[in-house]
Enzyme design. Structure first.
Site, short mmCIF file in Angstrom:
data_model
loop_
_atom_site.label_atom_id
_atom_site.label_comp_id
_atom_site.label_asym_id
_atom_site.label_seq_id
_atom_site.Cartn_x
_atom_site.Cartn_y
_atom_site.Cartn_z
N TYR A 40 -29.31 7.51 -22.23
CA TYR A 40 -30.70 8.05 -21.70
C TYR A 40 -31.53 7.74 -22.91
O TYR A 40 -31.91 8.08 -23.63
CB TYR A 40 -30.44 9.68 -21.89
CG TYR A 40 -29.58 10.08 -20.72
CD1 TYR A 40 -28.95 9.51 -19.74
CD2 TYR A 40 -29.07 11.89 -20.64
CE1 TYR A 40 -27.92 10.11 -18.82
CE2 TYR A 40 -28.46 12.32 -19.90
CZ TYR A 40 -27.84 11.51 -18.98
OH TYR A 40 -27.07 12.31 -17.82
N GLY A 89 -30.98 16.10 -5.44
CA GLY A 89 -30.17 15.80 -4.03
C GLY A 89 -29.78 14.31 -4.11
O GLY A 89 -29.87 13.41 -4.79
#
Length: 310
Positions: free
Chosen positions: A71, A222
């Site tokens: 990250y 999502g």
């Protein structure tokens, strides 16, 4: 009680091995950059804002932070931001990281780590976080191949004291069973959310029966995945549950994102949430979602929408 006064304790707790955490945690993926995660051209995030959000998360009772050495943006690393913001670390703070994938200095993805390379990834996380051991390491998998050799390498590092607990990420039931035959698995971290990957519903339930935490990522975004919640617009999976989510949100005076998080937490006491944000207002809203109680009728409505997207 205002949203800013609700803490992560409102969501209840779960024990990862011997580490008790509040079920609302924090995902650090979005901290290093603005815009789409893992985009090599993304603008680096504001350092002071990221540090402030991390400190505010802990003030709000978040004691489970999910991160990874991969990250990072051109100027920012999630691990080093966590170190800067929170070290010396609170005694009850659990930092979970992931190994397996890797990115080179340009941000491009490299081949997944071999068993022999996993120790270097573990040591990289230790260095960046300023720790002498890692609370929880998830082995991230791509594909359905055997995990035995790679998970076995991490189990050896656990025996050596570099890792306290082990988990898996992006796996299926057969891979969980294979890993459990080698060493205890305290969590499974898979992409899952309302209207997304409904076929995993049985796996979510099975993890709970085995005492394994299920930690969904992209539970708000999502189908938008790395692009965030706005990235799911126009997709069948993203649109499938929108009407149901909006109806429930209006009934509670809540946001759709809060309803999605609340639905996740209502799946079982073993389900944890790790929503990520670089926005302090969104952080408070995400934590407050742990206090949102959905009725049986609302859960049936949302569950039906979820299954229809499968």
């Amino acid at each position: 009680m205002t949203q800013e006064m609700i803490t992560a304790a409102a969501a209840g707790t779960w024990t990862l091995g011997d580490l008790r955490v509040n079920r609302i945690g924090f995902g650090a993926m979005r901290l290093p950059q603005d815009g789409t995660a893992f985009d090599p051209d993304a603008a680096p995030g504001d350092r002071d804002r990221a540090v402030s959000v991390l400190r505010r998360a802990v003030e709000l009772g978040v004691n489970h932070i999910d991160t990874a050495a991969f990250y990072f943006s051109r100027l920012r690393s999630a691990n080093e931001l966590i170190n800067r913001a929170l070290a010396p670390y609170p005694d009850d703070l659990v930092i979970a990281t992931k190994v397996g994938p890797g990115r080179d200095a340009s941000g491009a993805w490299m081949p997944h780590a071999t068993p022999g390379q996993l120790r270097g990834q573990v040591e990289e996380n230790l260095r960046q976080l300023g720790r002498d051991h890692l609370d929880l390491v998830n082995l991230r998998i791509v594909g359905t191949d055997s995990v035995a050799e790679r998970f076995g390498a991490l189990a050896e590092l656990r025996e050596a004291g570099l890792i306290r607990h082990l988990g898996l990420s992006n796996v299926g039931p057969h891979q969980l069973a294979e890993a459990q035959a080698i060493a205890p698995v305290v969590c499974v971290q898979n992409p899952y959310g309302l209207g997304v990957r409904a076929e995993q519903q049985e796996f979510v339930r099975s993890c709970g029966e085995q005492g394994v935490a299920f930690v969904p990522f992209y539970s708000i975004a999502g189908a938008g995945r790395e692009a965030g919640v706005n990235g799911q617009a126009g997709t069948a999976a993203g649109a499938g549950a929108d009407a149901a989510v909006l109806a429930v949100a209006r009934a509670h005076g809540a946001s759709p994102a809060q309803v999605r998080l609340a639905w996740t937490l209502h799946l079982g006491e073993h389900v944890l949430a790790i929503p990520g944000t670089g926005n302090p207002d969104h952080l408070a809203a995400n934590v407050a979602a742990g206090a949102l109680r959905l009725s049986e009728d609302e859960m049936r409505l949302l569950d039906t929408a979820h299954r229809s997207a499968a």
